[in-house]
Design a protein around this motif. Sequence first.
Motif, short mmCIF file in Angstrom:
data_model
loop_
_atom_site.label_atom_id
_atom_site.label_comp_id
_atom_site.label_asym_id
_atom_site.label_seq_id
_atom_site.Cartn_x
_atom_site.Cartn_y
_atom_site.Cartn_z
N GLU A 99 0.75 -1.33 -0.15
CA GLU A 99 -0.48 -0.08 -0.20
C GLU A 99 0.60 1.13 -0.13
O GLU A 99 1.04 2.29 -0.93
CB GLU A 99 -1.05 -0.21 1.19
N ALA A 100 1.83 0.86 0.66
CA ALA A 100 3.13 2.64 0.96
C ALA A 100 3.31 2.22 -0.02
O ALA A 100 4.14 3.65 -0.89
CB ALA A 100 4.20 2.31 1.98
N THR A 101 4.05 1.13 -1.21
CA THR A 101 4.77 1.71 -2.75
C THR A 101 3.49 1.93 -3.56
O THR A 101 3.68 3.10 -4.43
CB THR A 101 5.01 -0.31 -2.73
N ALA A 102 2.38 1.68 -3.10
CA ALA A 102 1.04 2.27 -4.16
C ALA A 102 1.07 4.01 -3.78
O ALA A 102 1.39 4.79 -5.13
CB ALA A 102 -0.19 1.62 -4.15
N HIS A 103 1.42 4.28 -2.98
CA HIS A 103 0.87 5.21 -2.53
C HIS A 103 2.04 6.69 -3.24
O HIS A 103 1.59 7.60 -3.76
CB HIS A 103 0.89 5.90 -1.05
N ALA A 104 2.84 6.18 -3.15
CA ALA A 104 4.12 6.09 -3.76
C ALA A 104 4.58 6.90 -4.74
O ALA A 104 4.79 7.37 -5.20
CB ALA A 104 5.38 6.03 -2.86
N ILE A 105 3.49 5.80 -5.91
CA ILE A 105 3.61 5.53 -7.58
C ILE A 105 3.04 6.68 -6.90
O ILE A 105 3.32 7.59 -8.43
CB ILE A 105 3.89 4.23 -7.53
N ALA A 106 1.15 6.46 -7.11
CA ALA A 106 0.26 7.70 -7.27
C ALA A 106 1.08 8.99 -7.11
O ALA A 106 1.11 10.36 -8.16
CB ALA A 106 -0.60 7.25 -6.34
N GLN A 107 1.64 9.45 -5.81
CA GLN A 107 1.93 11.01 -5.62
C GLN A 107 2.94 10.95 -5.95
O GLN A 107 3.27 12.62 -7.52
CB GLN A 107 2.91 10.48 -4.32
N ALA A 108 4.39 10.24 -6.70
CA ALA A 108 5.19 10.77 -7.83
C ALA A 108 4.73 11.00 -8.97
O ALA A 108 5.64 11.66 -9.46
CB ALA A 108 5.92 9.93 -7.87
N LEU A 109 3.64 10.38 -9.83
CA LEU A 109 3.14 10.77 -11.24
C LEU A 109 1.82 11.82 -10.78
O LEU A 109 1.64 12.50 -12.11
CB LEU A 109 2.07 9.91 -11.55
N LYS A 110 1.14 12.60 -9.73
CA LYS A 110 0.71 13.36 -9.71
C LYS A 110 1.06 14.38 -10.02
O LYS A 110 2.03 15.27 -9.42
CB LYS A 110 0.48 13.58 -8.04
N GLY A 111 -0.29 14.97 -10.68
CA GLY A 111 0.59 16.68 -11.66
C GLY A 111 1.31 17.00 -12.50
O GLY A 111 2.03 18.04 -13.17
N ARG A 112 2.32 15.68 -13.30
CA ARG A 112 3.10 15.97 -13.51
C ARG A 112 2.70 15.45 -15.19
O ARG A 112 1.89 15.21 -15.65
CB ARG A 112 4.06 14.29 -13.55
N ALA A 113 3.18 15.92 -15.60
CA ALA A 113 2.89 16.68 -17.43
C ALA A 113 3.15 15.57 -18.16
O ALA A 113 3.78 14.18 -18.14
CB ALA A 113 3.81 17.31 -18.00
N GLY A 114 2.14 15.13 -18.53
CA GLY A 114 2.19 13.74 -19.27
C GLY A 114 1.60 12.45 -18.62
O GLY A 114 2.04 11.12 -18.79
N ALA A 115 1.55 12.94 -17.75
CA ALA A 115 0.67 11.23 -16.66
C ALA A 115 0.45 10.20 -17.08
O ALA A 115 -0.61 11.49 -17.66
CB ALA A 115 1.01 11.65 -14.89
N PRO A 116 0.32 9.42 -16.73
CA PRO A 116 -1.78 8.86 -17.38
C PRO A 116 -2.05 8.34 -16.30
O PRO A 116 -1.96 9.08 -15.12
CB PRO A 116 -0.91 7.12 -17.42
N ALA A 117 -3.64 8.07 -16.09
CA ALA A 117 -4.48 7.72 -15.70
C ALA A 117 -3.68 6.71 -14.53
O ALA A 117 -3.06 5.73 -15.07
CB ALA A 117 -6.10 7.29 -15.24
N VAL A 118 -3.58 6.84 -13.08
CA VAL A 118 -4.02 5.50 -12.15
C VAL A 118 -4.88 5.16 -11.90
O VAL A 118 -5.62 5.68 -10.81
CB VAL A 118 -2.86 6.83 -10.69
N THR A 119 -4.92 3.60 -12.26
CA THR A 119 -5.70 2.61 -11.22
C THR A 119 -5.38 1.80 -10.15
O THR A 119 -3.80 1.29 -10.21
CB THR A 119 -6.59 1.88 -12.10
N ARG A 120 -5.79 0.80 -9.56
CA ARG A 120 -5.33 0.11 -8.63
C ARG A 120 -5.66 -1.50 -8.68
O ARG A 120 -7.61 -0.92 -8.70
CB ARG A 120 -6.32 1.51 -6.91
N LEU A 121 -5.73 -2.14 -8.31
CA LEU A 121 -6.04 -2.91 -8.10
C LEU A 121 -7.76 -3.65 -7.51
O LEU A 121 -7.77 -3.10 -6.40
CB LEU A 121 -5.61 -4.48 -8.07
#
Length: 197
Positions: free
Chosen positions: A149-171
């Motif tokens: 869960e911490a890893t998933a959160h870190a990935i979502a946060q790293a992509l948040k607001g980034r140019a060209g970032a894709p939609a982030v979904t979770r299982l």
Amino acid sequence: MAGSSLDALTEALRRLPGVGVKSAQRMAYHLLQHDREGAERLARALQQAVATMRHCARCHTFTEAEVCATCLDAGRDRRQLCVVETPADQAAVERSGSYQGLYFVLMGRLSPLDGVGVHDIGLAPLIARATDGEVQELIVATSFTAEGEATAHAIAQALKGRAGAPAVTRLARGVPVGSELEYVDLGTIAHALSDRR
């Protein structure tokens, strides 16, 4: 136990996950007493795998080539990128038969107590790959453990607001909390993929 070679074999077998002293001794005695041919075959297979296997230049899974067969498969949906912790997790998703996109294998997960941080799990290469303009959906398929869960959160946060970032979904939560993805039944993985959010 008698002899340094037997001790060395037992200690080597203990390095496997979930194998304690007694299990390692049983395996060592079995191989030496009942299956010497199997022991030699195991030794050759291990030596060859260690000598020839490397990480895929695109997704980091294990492969003998520079780029793995999955990444080279023109039939895969390049708009989807599924992030998993290990090659075993990737294999579990593949066996479900419900996903046709590409992968990124972290080769671990965040674990501050063990000293594993974002630099240790390949977050920078993942972000570069996810924002390459080709990926439209990043499916985070880390385990539903505290570390996953911490890893998933870190990935979502790293992509948040980034140019060209894709939609982030979770299982979807069809995968039991606290489970390791590689041990989840295939039907549950298939439903979790189709019901992702």
